[in-house]
Design an enzyme around this catalytic site. Structure first.
Site, short mmCIF file in Angstrom:
data_model
loop_
_atom_site.label_atom_id
_atom_site.label_comp_id
_atom_site.label_asym_id
_atom_site.label_seq_id
_atom_site.Cartn_x
_atom_site.Cartn_y
_atom_site.Cartn_z
N LYS A 1 -14.17 150.66 -47.29
CA LYS A 1 -13.65 150.58 -48.66
C LYS A 1 -13.04 151.91 -49.08
CE LYS A 1 -17.84 147.89 -49.56
NZ LYS A 1 -18.75 148.56 -48.61
N HIS B 1 -12.92 149.66 -53.58
CA HIS B 1 -14.35 149.68 -53.86
C HIS B 1 -14.68 149.33 -55.31
CE1 HIS B 1 -18.20 151.70 -52.14
NE2 HIS B 1 -18.51 150.71 -52.93
N TYR C 1 -19.88 156.25 -48.77
CA TYR C 1 -21.22 156.27 -48.18
C TYR C 1 -21.43 157.49 -47.28
CZ TYR C 1 -21.34 151.25 -49.43
OH TYR C 1 -21.28 150.04 -50.08
N ASP D 1 -20.84 146.58 -42.71
CA ASP D 1 -20.16 146.94 -43.95
C ASP D 1 -20.47 148.39 -44.31
OD1 ASP D 1 -18.97 145.76 -46.78
OD2 ASP D 1 -20.51 147.28 -47.12
#
Length: 276
Positions: free
Chosen positions: A77, A110, A52, A47
């Protein structure tokens, strides 16, 4: 190991591993090593997310693993800044390019960022990507019941997954109930509350009974209640430990004792007010 990881059947029939590996807050240059360790330990579900900043690292680990693509389940996401139909399609293409993949297994919005309701246009984009075969399943993250209702009212695809903060200190049973009512799987991020409950006396007592670590006890609690989990660690021994939760079972009284640790202990933003 993959054969022993239980799966959840999503509402479109896709099988998703119930235990995955999360890379939140793992720097991009460390992600390849961490994901490589996770894949070696037996994880097959990874994931990540655009925000990120480590999709490239995930992609490098996948490429180096020599695992067949169909053995893997990869989630990413779309971030708040890319909400809206065209921006979401572009964000999806960018994530694919960074990951070096032809498709994703699961793509999530998200956060709802409800001030603008642009997530509704993003959902239409995800629905298009699903219909075009570009992604195997689509879902949301951090959506409250009222956000889910607005998505479902569009009349298109019902989300397959709602990934929410969930752990013994913040169980969000109202959201879990809304998910279940619509056939949406609940996936827990921060399933260990960033370690906040690992020294709790109730958890320690249960861990002692089973000869397990506190983290394993909490992850097992999630598993037995049907949630998908994505624990994160960059320590190889803990990465393996978090996956080793299939060889014991918590009794009903032990599950209840963990349930009683609820204290509205949120570690992340509140979806009703967070707009990026």
């Amino acid at each position: 190991m993959m054969n022993s990881i239980p799966t959840v059947t999503l509402n479109n029939g896709v099988l998703m591993p119930q235990i995955g590996y999360g890379v939140f807050q793992v720097p991009n240059d460390e992600t390849e090593v961490a994901v490589t360790a996770a894949l070696a330990a037996g994880y097959r579900s990874i994931d990540t997310a655009a925000i990120y900043g480590n999709e490239e690292g995930v992609g490098r680990a996948i490429a180096a693993s020599e695992l067949a693509r169909e053995e893997l389940f990869i989630t990413s996401k779309v971030w708040i800044g890319e909400l809206g139909y065209d921006a979401t399609v572009a964000a999806y293409e960018a994530s694919l390019a960074k990951l070096g993949l032809d498709y994703l297994d699961l793509y999530l919005i998200h956060w709802p960022a409800p001030a603008s309701e642009s997530y509704l246009d993003s959902w239409k984009a995800l629905d298009m990507l699903l219909a075009a075969g570009r992604v195997r399943a689509i879902g949301v993250s951090n959506f409250l019941p009222e956000h889910l209702e607005k998505i479902i009212a569009l009349g298109g695809t019902v989300p397959a997954v709602n990934q929410i903060e969930a752990h013994p200190a913040l169980q969000q049973r109202d959201i879990q109930g809304a998910n279940a009512a619509h056939g949406i799987a609940t996936e827990a991020w921060s399933p260990l509350a960033q370690g906040a409950l690992l020294s709790d006396p109730a958890v320690l007592a249960i861990a002692d009974t089973h000869g397990r670590t506190p983290a394993q006890v909490i992850l097992r609690w999630h598993l037995q209640q049907g949630r998908i989990i994505i624990p994160k660690s960059v320590t190889p021994s803990r990465i393996a430990e978090n996956l080793d939760i299939l060889g014991f079972e918590l009794a009903a009284a032990e599950l209840s004792a963990i349930d009683e640790l609820e204290r509205d202990g949120r570690t992340g933003p509140h979806p009703a007010t967070f707009n990026g």
